[in-house]
Design a protein around this motif. Structure first.
Motif, short mmCIF file in Angstrom:
data_model
loop_
_atom_site.label_atom_id
_atom_site.label_comp_id
_atom_site.label_asym_id
_atom_site.label_seq_id
_atom_site.Cartn_x
_atom_site.Cartn_y
_atom_site.Cartn_z
N ASN A 259 0.82 -1.22 0.00
CA ASN A 259 0.00 0.00 0.00
C ASN A 259 0.85 1.27 0.00
O ASN A 259 0.55 2.23 -0.71
N PHE B 193 10.20 6.08 3.21
CA PHE B 193 11.08 5.63 4.30
C PHE B 193 10.56 4.31 4.85
O PHE B 193 9.40 4.22 5.26
N GLU B 194 11.43 3.29 4.88
CA GLU B 194 11.05 1.93 5.31
C GLU B 194 11.96 1.49 6.46
O GLU B 194 13.18 1.64 6.38
N GLY C 124 8.88 -4.06 0.92
CA GLY C 124 7.95 -5.18 0.69
C GLY C 124 6.93 -5.42 1.79
O GLY C 124 5.84 -5.90 1.51
N GLY D 86 4.53 -7.06 3.81
CA GLY D 86 3.95 -8.41 3.72
C GLY D 86 4.14 -9.08 2.38
O GLY D 86 3.57 -10.14 2.13
N ARG E 251 7.35 -10.12 0.70
CA ARG E 251 8.81 -10.28 0.63
C ARG E 251 9.14 -11.74 0.36
O ARG E 251 8.29 -12.61 0.51
N ALA F 36 0.01 -16.21 -2.29
CA ALA F 36 -1.00 -16.40 -3.35
C ALA F 36 -1.66 -15.04 -3.61
O ALA F 36 -1.98 -14.31 -2.67
N GLU G 108 13.63 3.58 10.53
CA GLU G 108 12.38 3.49 11.28
C GLU G 108 11.95 4.88 11.73
O GLU G 108 12.73 5.62 12.34
N ASP H 259 1.92 4.02 5.89
CA ASP H 259 1.54 2.62 5.67
C ASP H 259 1.82 1.87 6.99
O ASP H 259 2.60 0.92 7.03
N TRP I 285 4.26 -23.65 2.73
CA TRP I 285 3.97 -23.05 4.03
C TRP I 285 2.57 -23.36 4.49
O TRP I 285 1.69 -23.66 3.68
N ASN J 237 3.49 -3.53 11.75
CA ASN J 237 2.05 -3.43 11.51
C ASN J 237 1.28 -4.63 12.06
O ASN J 237 0.07 -4.57 12.22
N TYR J 238 1.98 -5.76 12.31
CA TYR J 238 1.31 -6.95 12.84
C TYR J 238 1.31 -6.89 14.37
O TYR J 238 2.05 -7.63 15.03
N ILE K 219 -2.07 -10.39 11.52
CA ILE K 219 -1.59 -10.22 10.14
C ILE K 219 -2.58 -9.44 9.27
O ILE K 219 -2.27 -9.07 8.14
N SER L 77 -3.36 -1.44 5.30
CA SER L 77 -4.52 -2.34 5.20
C SER L 77 -5.44 -2.19 6.40
O SER L 77 -6.46 -2.87 6.47
C1 FAD Z 1 1.71 -14.98 7.14
C2 FAD Z 1 0.97 -14.07 6.18
C3 FAD Z 1 0.41 -14.60 5.04
C4 FAD Z 1 -0.27 -13.78 4.15
N1 FAD Z 1 -0.74 -14.32 2.99
C5 FAD Z 1 -1.28 -13.51 2.04
C6 FAD Z 1 -1.56 -14.01 0.75
O1 FAD Z 1 -1.26 -15.16 0.42
N2 FAD Z 1 -2.12 -13.15 -0.15
C7 FAD Z 1 -2.38 -11.83 0.14
O2 FAD Z 1 -2.90 -11.10 -0.72
N3 FAD Z 1 -2.09 -11.33 1.38
C8 FAD Z 1 -1.53 -12.13 2.32
N4 FAD Z 1 -1.17 -11.61 3.53
C9 FAD Z 1 -1.56 -10.23 3.87
C10 FAD Z 1 -0.70 -9.16 3.20
O3 FAD Z 1 0.65 -9.48 3.31
C11 FAD Z 1 -0.97 -7.81 3.87
O4 FAD Z 1 -2.36 -7.57 3.98
C12 FAD Z 1 -0.34 -6.68 3.06
O5 FAD Z 1 1.06 -6.85 2.99
C13 FAD Z 1 -0.65 -5.33 3.70
O6 FAD Z 1 0.03 -4.33 3.00
P1 FAD Z 1 0.37 -2.92 3.65
O7 FAD Z 1 1.12 -2.16 2.64
O8 FAD Z 1 -0.87 -2.33 4.22
O9 FAD Z 1 1.29 -3.22 4.92
P2 FAD Z 1 2.58 -4.11 5.11
O10 FAD Z 1 2.76 -5.04 3.97
O11 FAD Z 1 2.44 -4.68 6.46
O12 FAD Z 1 3.79 -3.07 5.06
C14 FAD Z 1 3.99 -2.09 6.03
C15 FAD Z 1 5.43 -1.63 5.93
O13 FAD Z 1 5.61 -0.48 6.78
C16 FAD Z 1 6.83 -0.61 7.47
N5 FAD Z 1 6.74 0.22 8.68
C17 FAD Z 1 5.86 0.05 9.70
N6 FAD Z 1 6.08 0.99 10.66
C18 FAD Z 1 7.12 1.75 10.22
C19 FAD Z 1 7.81 2.88 10.75
N7 FAD Z 1 7.47 3.41 11.94
N8 FAD Z 1 8.83 3.41 10.05
C20 FAD Z 1 9.17 2.91 8.82
N9 FAD Z 1 8.55 1.83 8.27
C21 FAD Z 1 7.53 1.27 8.97
C22 FAD Z 1 6.94 -2.09 7.74
O14 FAD Z 1 8.28 -2.48 8.02
C23 FAD Z 1 6.41 -2.67 6.44
O15 FAD Z 1 7.44 -2.84 5.49
C24 FAD Z 1 -0.43 -12.39 4.43
C25 FAD Z 1 0.15 -11.85 5.57
C26 FAD Z 1 0.88 -12.68 6.42
C27 FAD Z 1 1.58 -12.08 7.59
#
Ligand code: FAD
Length: 472
Positions: free
Chosen positions: A15, A33-34, A40, A42, A44, A61, A243, A259, A357, A406-407, A412, A445
């Motif tokens: 996102n 900034f990550e 990546g 979720g 990676r 998937a 961070e 995010d 997995w 975020n978890y 998750i 998310s």
């Molecule tokens: C075990 C598992 C299995 C999954 N399987 C699936 C699947 O098969 N298919 C699917 O579609 N989805 C799956 N998901 C869900 C999916 O991975 C997430 O819903 C999705 O990645 C959310 O995206 P996001 O961008 O909102 O957040 P995230 O992917 O969680 O990314 C957030 C990022 O922000 C960074 N961050 C957080 N706080 C800070 C901070 N203070 N400073 C700098 N950086 C920060 C984190 O390090 C991370 O890189 C799975 C998740 C898990 C854990």
């Protein structure tokens, strides 16, 4: 870097990356900034067990990714993203050695439910499938910032999707369709009797029929790497190992897009108790395996499916979900979501070997070990599986939370999907992406349309940012 940026994005999950790309594509200067050393979140890929075994620690998937209107509008293939389709998107085996399947073909799927339910399934999905591309645009853009493209189909979807999954499943007479459908609802860790849980099952089914449940060749990291490479081509800058703890850690910008989880955002941006009522949900216990051969599933359909749900029946799945989400204990017989990337993507393991997995649901913050319960379930449906294990990497709630801030407590889905919070996230608002701080936005998310690798929360948040910046 210019002295004043247009946009700073915090967090390089799907996102955050999507929001950054969409704002850079509009000509804005963007820096991201990550916290971790790679982009990546979720999505990676890492060698978690043995050299040459490329595991996806989180998503693997991608029914939501391949169907995402945001991803489909980007040239991600040019940046290395290739979807690979397993022969079957998903299989759901039963103790008698047969399986229900989610196939690209509605007819094949319906036939796997048995003659008494095949017609009911076709009548349920076919009218929505015909209008899928506009439907997916409309419901992934909720709450609507413009008129829906197809209000009639959206209303039909709402009528079917808003009731609990337990209601929708009453239209089936045998056990096979409800078993497979319950398993799909459980992908977002939603209780089967919860508000709008029918919509979750329908979306996974329709997405599978429309474009499959593919894997990303080389691993889910390639989704993130493609987004990051596109962002850099558009002039965006990416800083990893950074961070963010306070807004002051960031360069001056006209807008900040997070995010992150809502409560982390409140801490960082000084929003006080604004998100205090946001609830986190249950967690999972996940095991990544390096295997000496393919999973020896008894049901032949399961051997060629990318995803395999191990339930087996609706009542078993309901019991396992209730234990983790309501009763605060680990289930004795966990419902498992399993993915076997190497059946379709040989780059994931050395020749003849496999990556696989499985995870089962556990309460938020649970600190036990579910390995034995998970492996007992797998042995029931794939006897001899334990003999193939070369190495395993386990991650319970604490490890998941370390992997990604975020978890929270290992949740998750970055926020419970029970009750109204499935759709009204992070709180009741017509603009869930804005905050009381006029320059601060949320795109994770924890906002609609919720969990999954689809980038649509980032896409919707980018629209809110663009609107604000244009007006200022
Ligand atoms: C075990 C598992 C299995 C999954 N399987 C699936 C699947 O098969 N298919 C699917 O579609 N989805 C799956 N998901 C869900 C999916 O991975 C997430 O819903 C999705 O990645 C959310 O995206 P996001 O961008 O909102 O957040 P995230 O992917 O969680 O990314 C957030 C990022 O922000 C960074 N961050 C957080 N706080 C800070 C901070 N203070 N400073 C700098 N950086 C920060 C984190 O390090 C991370 O890189 C799975 C998740 C898990 C854990």
């Amino acid at each position: 870097m210019p002295s004043m940026l247009d946009v700073v994005v915090v967090g390089a999950g799907p996102n955050g990356l999507t929001a950054a790309v969409e704002l850079a594509r509009r000509g804005l200067s963007v820096a991201l900034f990550e916290a971790k050393d790679t982009v990546g979140g979720g999505a990676r890929t890492q060698e978690l067990t043995l050299p040459g075994f490329r595991h996806d620690p989180c998503s693997a998937a991608h029914p939501l990714g391949i169907n995402s209107p945001a991803f489909r509008a980007m040239p991600l293939q040019r940046y290395g993203l290739e979807w690979v389709q397993p022969e079957l998107p998903m299989a759901h085996p039963f103790p008698d050695g047969t399986a229900a399947v989610l196939s690209r073909s509605v007819a094949e799927t319906a036939a796997s439910f048995g003659p008494r339910d095949a017609g009911a399934y076709r009548r349920m999905v076919e009218p929505l499938l015909h209008r899928w591309d506009t439907l997916v645009q409309d419901f992934m853009s909720l709450p609507l910032s413009a008129l829906p493209r197809d209000p009639v189909t959206l209303a039909r979807f709402g009528l079917l999707g808003l009731p609990p999954a337990t209601w929708l499943m009453r239209r089936f007479r045998d056990e096979r369709a409800p078993a497979l459908f319950s398993g799909m609802v459980a992908h977002t860790i939603a209780p089967l009797g919860g508000f709008a849980t029918s919509a979750i099952g329908l979306v996974f089914a329709l997405a599978g029929h429309a474009r499959g449940w593919p894997l990303a060749r080389g691993g889910s990291q390639s989704v993130s790497d493609a987004l990051a490479a596109y962002l850099e081509d558009l002039g965006g800058a990416i800083h990893t190992d950074y961070e963010v703890k306070r807004l002051d850690d960031l360069p001056p910008a006209r807008a900040y897009v997070f995010d992150t989880s809502p409560r982390a955002l409140a801490r960082i941006a000084g929003l006080g108790r604004y998100y205090d009522r946001f609830r986190y949900g249950p967690s999972v216990f996940k095991i990544d395996y390096a295997l000496d051969g393919p999973m020896p599933w008894t049901a032949k359909e399961a051997r060629s499916a990318g995803t395999v749900q191990v339930g087996p029946y609706k009542s078993d799945i309901g019991t396992a979900l209730r234990a983790a989400s309501v009763e605060g204990r680990a289930p004795e017989a966990p419902f498992l979501i399993t993915v076997q990337p190497s059946v379709a993507d040989p780059t994931r393991a050395p020749a003849g070997k496999h990556t696989f997995w499985a995870y089962g649901h556990v309460p938020n913050g649970w600190d036990g070990d579910l390995t034995d319960a998970i492996e007992r379930q797998l042995e029931r449906f794939a006897p001899g599986f334990r003999d193939l294990v070369l190495a395993r990497a386990t991650a319970g709630p604490a490890e998941l939370a370390v992997h990604n801030a975020n978890y929270v407590g290992g949740d998750i889905a970055s926020g419970s999907v029970a009750g109204l919070q499935l759709m009204l996230r992070p709180k009741l608002s017509l603009s869930p992406y804005t905050t009381p701080h006029p320059a601060v936005f949320l795109c994770s998310s924890s906002t609609p349309p919720g969990p999954g690798v689809h980038g649509m929360s980032g896409h919707n948040a980018a629209k809110a940012v663009w609107k604000r910046l244009r007006a200022s």
